[in-house]
Design a protein around this motif. Structure first.
Motif, PDB file in Angstrom:
ATOM      1  N   GLY A 123       0.795  -1.227   0.000  1.00 19.09           N
ATOM      2  CA  GLY A 123       0.000   0.000   0.000  1.00 19.09           C
ATOM      3  C   GLY A 123       0.825   1.273   0.000  1.00 19.09           C
ATOM      4  O   GLY A 123       0.431   2.263   0.608  1.00 19.09           O
ATOM      5  N   VAL A 124       1.973   1.256  -0.694  1.00 23.51           N
ATOM      6  CA  VAL A 124       2.802   2.457  -0.805  1.00 23.51           C
ATOM      7  C   VAL A 124       3.131   2.698  -2.275  1.00 23.51           C
ATOM      8  O   VAL A 124       3.055   1.797  -3.098  1.00 23.51           O
ATOM      9  CB  VAL A 124       4.121   2.336   0.012  1.00 23.51           C
ATOM     10  N   GLU A 125       3.510   3.911  -2.584  1.00 21.16           N
ATOM     11  CA  GLU A 125       3.916   4.241  -3.951  1.00 21.16           C
ATOM     12  C   GLU A 125       5.218   3.509  -4.270  1.00 21.16           C
ATOM     13  O   GLU A 125       6.153   3.534  -3.458  1.00 21.16           O
ATOM     14  CB  GLU A 125       4.133   5.747  -4.099  1.00 21.16           C
ATOM     15  N   PRO A 126       5.289   2.870  -5.430  1.00 19.19           N
ATOM     16  CA  PRO A 126       6.524   2.170  -5.794  1.00 19.19           C
ATOM     17  C   PRO A 126       7.770   3.055  -5.729  1.00 19.19           C
ATOM     18  O   PRO A 126       8.842   2.593  -5.353  1.00 19.19           O
ATOM     19  CB  PRO A 126       6.261   1.688  -7.216  1.00 19.19           C
ATOM     20  N   SER A 127       7.630   4.330  -6.041  1.00 25.27           N
ATOM     21  CA  SER A 127       8.791   5.234  -6.002  1.00 25.27           C
ATOM     22  C   SER A 127       9.320   5.434  -4.582  1.00 25.27           C
ATOM     23  O   SER A 127      10.479   5.816  -4.405  1.00 25.27           O
ATOM     24  CB  SER A 127       8.436   6.585  -6.624  1.00 25.27           C
ATOM     25  N   CYS A 128       8.501   5.153  -3.564  1.00 19.31           N
ATOM     26  CA  CYS A 128       8.913   5.298  -2.162  1.00 19.31           C
ATOM     27  C   CYS A 128       9.579   4.041  -1.612  1.00 19.31           C
ATOM     28  O   CYS A 128      10.225   4.092  -0.567  1.00 19.31           O
ATOM     29  CB  CYS A 128       7.704   5.630  -1.294  1.00 19.31           C
ATOM     30  N   VAL A 129       9.431   2.927  -2.307  1.00 16.62           N
ATOM     31  CA  VAL A 129       9.918   1.639  -1.801  1.00 16.62           C
ATOM     32  C   VAL A 129      11.417   1.641  -1.498  1.00 16.62           C
ATOM     33  O   VAL A 129      11.826   1.204  -0.414  1.00 16.62           O
ATOM     34  CB  VAL A 129       9.517   0.484  -2.744  1.00 16.62           C
ATOM     35  N   PRO A 130      12.296   2.120  -2.400  1.00 19.48           N
ATOM     36  CA  PRO A 130      13.730   2.062  -2.081  1.00 19.48           C
ATOM     37  C   PRO A 130      14.091   2.777  -0.779  1.00 19.48           C
ATOM     38  O   PRO A 130      14.847   2.243   0.035  1.00 19.48           O
ATOM     39  CB  PRO A 130      14.398   2.720  -3.292  1.00 19.48           C
ATOM     40  N   GLU A 131      13.546   3.960  -0.569  1.00 23.06           N
ATOM     41  CA  GLU A 131      13.862   4.705   0.658  1.00 23.06           C
ATOM     42  C   GLU A 131      13.288   4.005   1.894  1.00 23.06           C
ATOM     43  O   GLU A 131      13.929   3.961   2.942  1.00 23.06           O
ATOM     44  CB  GLU A 131      13.349   6.138   0.580  1.00 23.06           C
ATOM     45  N   LEU A 132      12.084   3.442   1.780  1.00 22.39           N
ATOM     46  CA  LEU A 132      11.497   2.720   2.911  1.00 22.39           C
ATOM     47  C   LEU A 132      12.327   1.487   3.263  1.00 22.39           C
ATOM     48  O   LEU A 132      12.473   1.146   4.439  1.00 22.39           O
ATOM     49  CB  LEU A 132      10.055   2.333   2.604  1.00 22.39           C
ATOM     50  N   LEU A 133      12.893   0.836   2.265  1.00 22.15           N
ATOM     51  CA  LEU A 133      13.789  -0.303   2.519  1.00 22.15           C
ATOM     52  C   LEU A 133      15.074   0.168   3.200  1.00 22.15           C
ATOM     53  O   LEU A 133      15.510  -0.427   4.190  1.00 22.15           O
ATOM     54  CB  LEU A 133      14.123  -1.028   1.214  1.00 22.15           C
ATOM     55  N   ARG A 134      15.675   1.226   2.672  1.00 20.56           N
ATOM     56  CA  ARG A 134      16.930   1.745   3.251  1.00 20.56           C
ATOM     57  C   ARG A 134      16.748   2.185   4.696  1.00 20.56           C
ATOM     58  O   ARG A 134      17.621   1.976   5.533  1.00 20.56           O
ATOM     59  CB  ARG A 134      17.475   2.908   2.420  1.00 20.56           C
ATOM     60  N   SER A 135      15.610   2.789   4.999  1.00 18.89           N
ATOM     61  CA  SER A 135      15.384   3.311   6.351  1.00 18.89           C
ATOM     62  C   SER A 135      14.930   2.238   7.335  1.00 18.89           C
ATOM     63  O   SER A 135      14.851   2.485   8.531  1.00 18.89           O
ATOM     64  CB  SER A 135      14.334   4.431   6.304  1.00 18.89           C
ATOM     65  N   GLY A 136      14.610   1.057   6.820  1.00 20.14           N
ATOM     66  CA  GLY A 136      14.153  -0.022   7.699  1.00 20.14           C
ATOM     67  C   GLY A 136      12.654  -0.002   7.950  1.00 20.14           C
ATOM     68  O   GLY A 136      12.148  -0.791   8.747  1.00 20.14           O
ATOM     69  N   ALA A 137      11.929   0.889   7.266  1.00 16.57           N
ATOM     70  CA  ALA A 137      10.475   0.943   7.434  1.00 16.57           C
ATOM     71  C   ALA A 137       9.801  -0.255   6.760  1.00 16.57           C
ATOM     72  O   ALA A 137       8.726  -0.673   7.175  1.00 16.57           O
ATOM     73  CB  ALA A 137       9.914   2.252   6.873  1.00 16.57           C
ATOM     74  N   ILE A 138      10.425  -0.776   5.712  1.00 15.12           N
ATOM     75  CA  ILE A 138      10.005  -2.053   5.124  1.00 15.12           C
ATOM     76  C   ILE A 138      11.072  -3.066   5.515  1.00 15.12           C
ATOM     77  O   ILE A 138      12.261  -2.838   5.286  1.00 15.12           O
ATOM     78  CB  ILE A 138       9.900  -1.989   3.590  1.00 15.12           C
ATOM     79  N   THR A 139      10.639  -4.148   6.131  1.00 12.99           N
ATOM     80  CA  THR A 139      11.560  -5.226   6.482  1.00 12.99           C
ATOM     81  C   THR A 139      11.121  -6.485   5.746  1.00 12.99           C
ATOM     82  O   THR A 139      10.013  -6.551   5.216  1.00 12.99           O
ATOM     83  CB  THR A 139      11.582  -5.474   7.999  1.00 12.99           C
ATOM     84  N   SER A 140      12.014  -7.471   5.725  1.00 13.92           N
ATOM     85  CA  SER A 140      11.695  -8.671   4.960  1.00 13.92           C
ATOM     86  C   SER A 140      12.312  -9.910   5.584  1.00 13.92           C
ATOM     87  O   SER A 140      13.205  -9.825   6.437  1.00 13.92           O
ATOM     88  CB  SER A 140      12.199  -8.525   3.524  1.00 13.92           C
ATOM     89  N   ARG A 141      11.817 -11.031   5.106  1.00 13.56           N
ATOM     90  CA  ARG A 141      12.335 -12.340   5.498  1.00 13.56           C
ATOM     91  C   ARG A 141      12.246 -13.231   4.270  1.00 13.56           C
ATOM     92  O   ARG A 141      11.277 -13.171   3.518  1.00 13.56           O
ATOM     93  CB  ARG A 141      11.483 -12.896   6.636  1.00 13.56           C
ATOM     94  N   CYS A 142      13.271 -14.075   4.064  1.00 11.51           N
ATOM     95  CA  CYS A 142      13.293 -15.005   2.939  1.00 11.51           C
ATOM     96  C   CYS A 142      13.501 -16.404   3.487  1.00 11.51           C
ATOM     97  O   CYS A 142      14.420 -16.636   4.269  1.00 11.51           O
ATOM     98  CB  CYS A 142      14.422 -14.649   1.971  1.00 11.51           C
ATOM     99  N   GLU A 143      12.647 -17.325   3.050  1.00  7.21           N
ATOM    100  CA  GLU A 143      12.763 -18.717   3.473  1.00  7.21           C
ATOM    101  C   GLU A 143      12.882 -19.584   2.224  1.00  7.21           C
ATOM    102  O   GLU A 143      12.116 -19.427   1.285  1.00  7.21           O
ATOM    103  CB  GLU A 143      11.534 -19.119   4.284  1.00  7.21           C
TER     104      GLU A 143
END
Length: 96
Positions: free
Chosen positions: A23-43
């Motif tokens: 639910g965010v603008e794709p253009s905001c995704v890189p900055e949200l990842l860099r700042s830690g606002a988007i986190t992830s897990r890979c299994e």
């Protein structure tokens, strides 16, 4: 770029896929990842799921889960939106 690229142990997910699911603008995704606002897990799948990956992304009150094959094709996609409530801690821990 295809929606998901998997090469040499690196997985890249297109910002439009994350933006739509979280639910965010794709253009905001890189900055949200860099700042830690988007986190992830890979299994990585084992046994009958060998060759598949479960990618889980978290942002604010949303969780996006993608199950993908080794070639990068999305097999399953799901989103849970908890609204204004924070994500339950159990959603962020592996195996839950």
């Amino acid at each position: 770029m295809p929606e998901i690229e998997i090469q040499d142990g690196t997985i890249q997910v297109d910002a439009s896929v994350l933006g739509e699911g979280l639910g965010v603008e794709p253009s905001c995704v890189p900055e949200l990842l860099r700042s830690g606002a988007i986190t992830s897990r890979c299994e990585r799948g084992i046994g009958e799921d060998e060759g598949r990956f479960r990618l889980t992304f978290f942002h604010a009150g949303r969780r996006l889960r993608l199950v993908v094959e080794a070639a990068g094709r999305i097999l399953q996609r799901s989103t849970i939106d908890f609204g204004d409530r924070p994500l339950p801690g159990a959603l962020r821990r592996p195996g839950r």
